[in-house]
Design a protein around this motif. Structure first.
Motif, PDB file in Angstrom:
ATOM      1  N   LEU A 233       0.864  -1.176   0.000  1.00 35.98           N
ATOM      2  CA  LEU A 233       0.000   0.000   0.000  1.00 35.98           C
ATOM      3  C   LEU A 233       0.900   1.225   0.000  1.00 35.98           C
ATOM      4  CD1 LEU A 233      -2.988   1.047   0.306  1.00 35.98           C
ATOM      5  CD2 LEU A 233      -2.491   1.235   2.758  1.00 35.98           C
ATOM      6  N   VAL A 234       0.507   2.239  -0.777  1.00 32.13           N
ATOM      7  CA  VAL A 234       1.303   3.459  -0.897  1.00 32.13           C
ATOM      8  C   VAL A 234       0.427   4.662  -0.543  1.00 32.13           C
ATOM      9  CG1 VAL A 234       2.605   4.942  -2.483  1.00 32.13           C
ATOM     10  CG2 VAL A 234       2.782   2.452  -2.678  1.00 32.13           C
ATOM     11  N   LEU A 235       0.996   5.618   0.156  1.00 32.97           N
ATOM     12  CA  LEU A 235       0.344   6.893   0.454  1.00 32.97           C
ATOM     13  C   LEU A 235       1.214   8.014  -0.067  1.00 32.97           C
ATOM     14  CD1 LEU A 235      -1.771   8.684   2.031  1.00 32.97           C
ATOM     15  CD2 LEU A 235      -0.220   8.514   3.996  1.00 32.97           C
ATOM     16  N   ILE A 236       0.615   8.957  -0.792  1.00 31.10           N
ATOM     17  CA  ILE A 236       1.362  10.132  -1.245  1.00 31.10           C
ATOM     18  C   ILE A 236       0.541  11.379  -0.959  1.00 31.10           C
ATOM     19  CG2 ILE A 236       0.551   9.868  -3.642  1.00 31.10           C
ATOM     20  CD1 ILE A 236       3.324  11.062  -4.481  1.00 31.10           C
ATOM     21  N   THR A 237       1.201  12.370  -0.355  1.00 29.92           N
ATOM     22  CA  THR A 237       0.550  13.620   0.041  1.00 29.92           C
ATOM     23  C   THR A 237       1.404  14.787  -0.431  1.00 29.92           C
ATOM     24  OG1 THR A 237      -0.446  12.607   2.001  1.00 29.92           O
ATOM     25  CG2 THR A 237      -0.233  14.991   2.007  1.00 29.92           C
ATOM     26  N   LEU A 238       0.916  15.472  -1.454  1.00 30.76           N
ATOM     27  CA  LEU A 238       1.626  16.604  -2.041  1.00 30.76           C
ATOM     28  C   LEU A 238       0.624  17.678  -2.470  1.00 30.76           C
ATOM     29  CD1 LEU A 238       4.189  14.819  -4.428  1.00 30.76           C
ATOM     30  CD2 LEU A 238       4.772  16.113  -2.364  1.00 30.76           C
ATOM     31  N   GLY A 239       1.136  18.881  -2.672  1.00 28.41           N
ATOM     32  CA  GLY A 239       0.314  19.938  -3.252  1.00 28.41           C
ATOM     33  C   GLY A 239       0.144  21.159  -2.374  1.00 28.41           C
ATOM     34  N   GLY A 240      -0.076  20.964  -1.080  1.00 27.41           N
ATOM     35  CA  GLY A 240      -0.313  22.094  -0.200  1.00 27.41           C
ATOM     36  C   GLY A 240       0.827  23.094  -0.188  1.00 27.41           C
ATOM     37  N   ASN A 241       2.058  22.588  -0.113  1.00 27.16           N
ATOM     38  CA  ASN A 241       3.217  23.483  -0.077  1.00 27.16           C
ATOM     39  C   ASN A 241       3.402  24.262  -1.372  1.00 27.16           C
ATOM     40  OD1 ASN A 241       4.210  23.107   2.564  1.00 27.16           O
ATOM     41  ND2 ASN A 241       5.207  21.196   1.988  1.00 27.16           N
TER      42      ASN A 241
END
Length: 373
Positions: A167-175
């Motif tokens: 399972l993979v989690l990616i969290t980007l964009g806010g910065n």
């Protein structure tokens, strides 16, 4: 003598077979290992990589970690554990170690790794004010490096299988918004792009990142959109008199999230499988920002740790104001949720409707994959 020799030979053979059998039991085995979990992204999911870097984007000193089991700062931007830790609880694994940790070796590699680094964005020029970070391109390079290490331990075929069943989690964009486009008035990016054009640009770059993850073997990827950027205490401290969210940053998050879902739908159609799952972090956060008392919070505007208006000015340090009851606050510091808020967010990951998780939630993923893995 002959009988004794025969008996000794028989004993030796049995002993050797026993040792071989024991070695098979204790050796790392893909079939017996828990599902690996890999994490990519920014400070919302960083669990300590930045501790090993010379950077100002750090959470390795009190009061960070005040409610962590050891009551010590770990590099997590939280009063306790964070979103990846809670997801690990739900999938039955141990929390992933930071990739830069010297403890990530041997059998611990089977658990996966956290490559996230506070301050990073989709774009490489995001967060440059923090000096050193593991930019997302480097996170992908570390993922390749991790797989080579895994191949050395398991062999190429089993290592590939272990990654594909992960399972993979990616969290980007806010910065890319708060630490780039809107960092200062008339930033380079805001002069270069209108907001809709900037969203189109960073989404096209994010698509490349997601495609790279697929090329590297990821087959189940939770992709979080941005939260309500206009509602974080840092932004309220800059522009809000009455605690009302900044409409421009709210618009930015809404545009980004809608485009991200479109890209995910197209990629899944191209791959002929639901590889990518969109997690609507905006809706998840807005539930308790608009009605904090429904979820047991007292405030959704004032950070627990900070100073100035809404405790949203500057960093969380020992000199900051610190709320005595962290369970009362949605936000821990100027940007990041408390552990309690993170647990509510992950509950939406696990069992949320289509309004939160598209095309399916984590419970459905686990049920479907249990029949395949």
């Amino acid at each position: 003598m002959a009988a004794a020799a025969t008996e000794a030979a028989s004993f030796l053979a049995s002993f050797v077979l026993g040792v071989l059998a024991l070695s098979l039991v204790v050796s790392p085995s893909v079939s017996d290992a828990a599902r690996a979990f890999f994490v990519f992204g920014d400070s919302l999911v960083d669990n300590g990589n930045n501790n090993y870097l010379v950077t100002t984007a750090r959470a390795d000193a009190p009061p960070y970690g005040i409610d962590y089991p050891t009551h010590q700062a770990t590099g997590r931007f939280s009063n306790g554990i964070n979103i990846p830790d809670i997801i690990s609880e739900h999938i039955g694994g141990d929390p992933t170690l930071p990739y830069l940790s010297p403890m990530l070796s041997g059998i611990r590699l089977l658990n996966g790794a956290n490559f996230a680094s506070a301050g990073v964005g989709i774009l490489n020029d995001t967060g440059i004010q923090f000096m050193n970070m593991i930019r997302i391109t480097q996170q992908m390079e570390y993922f390749k490096q991790y797989q080579k290490r895994l191949e050395f331990m398991l062999g190429e075929q089993d290592a590939s299988r272990h990654v594909k069943r992960s399972l993979v989690l990616i969290t980007l964009g806010g910065n890319d918004f708060v630490n780039n486009y809107y960092l200062v008035p008339f930033s380079v990016r805001s002069r270069q792009f209108s907001l809709p054009d900037f969203v189109t640009y960073i989404i096209s770059e994010y698509k490349k990142i997601l495609m790279t993850l697929h090329q590297l073997g990821a087959r189940r990827v939770l992709v979080t959109g941005t939260g309500p950027l206009g509602c974080v205490p840092a932004r309220l401290a800059q522009s809000s008199i009455d605690g009302t969210c900044d409409p421009e940053l709210q618009r930015a998050g809404t545009l980004f999230n809608s485009h991200l879902v479109q890209v995910i739908n197209k990629l899944n159609a191209n791959y002929g499988a639901d590889v990518f799952v969109a997690a609507n972090a905006f809706n998840m956060h807005m539930d308790f920002i608009t009605n904090p008392r429904k979820y047991g919070f007292v405030t959704s505007t004032v950070a627990c740790c900070g100073q100035g208006a809404y405790n949203g000015v500057g960093l969380c340090t020992m000199a900051s104001n610190l709320c005595p009851r962290r369970e009362n606050n949605v936000f821990w510091d100027a940007y990041h949720p408390t552990e309690k808020a993170s647990r509510i967010i992950v509950s939406r990951f696990v069992a949320g409707s289509i309004d939160y998780m598209h095309p399916m939630n984590l419970s459905t993923i686990m049920e479907l994959d249990s029949k395949l893995l």
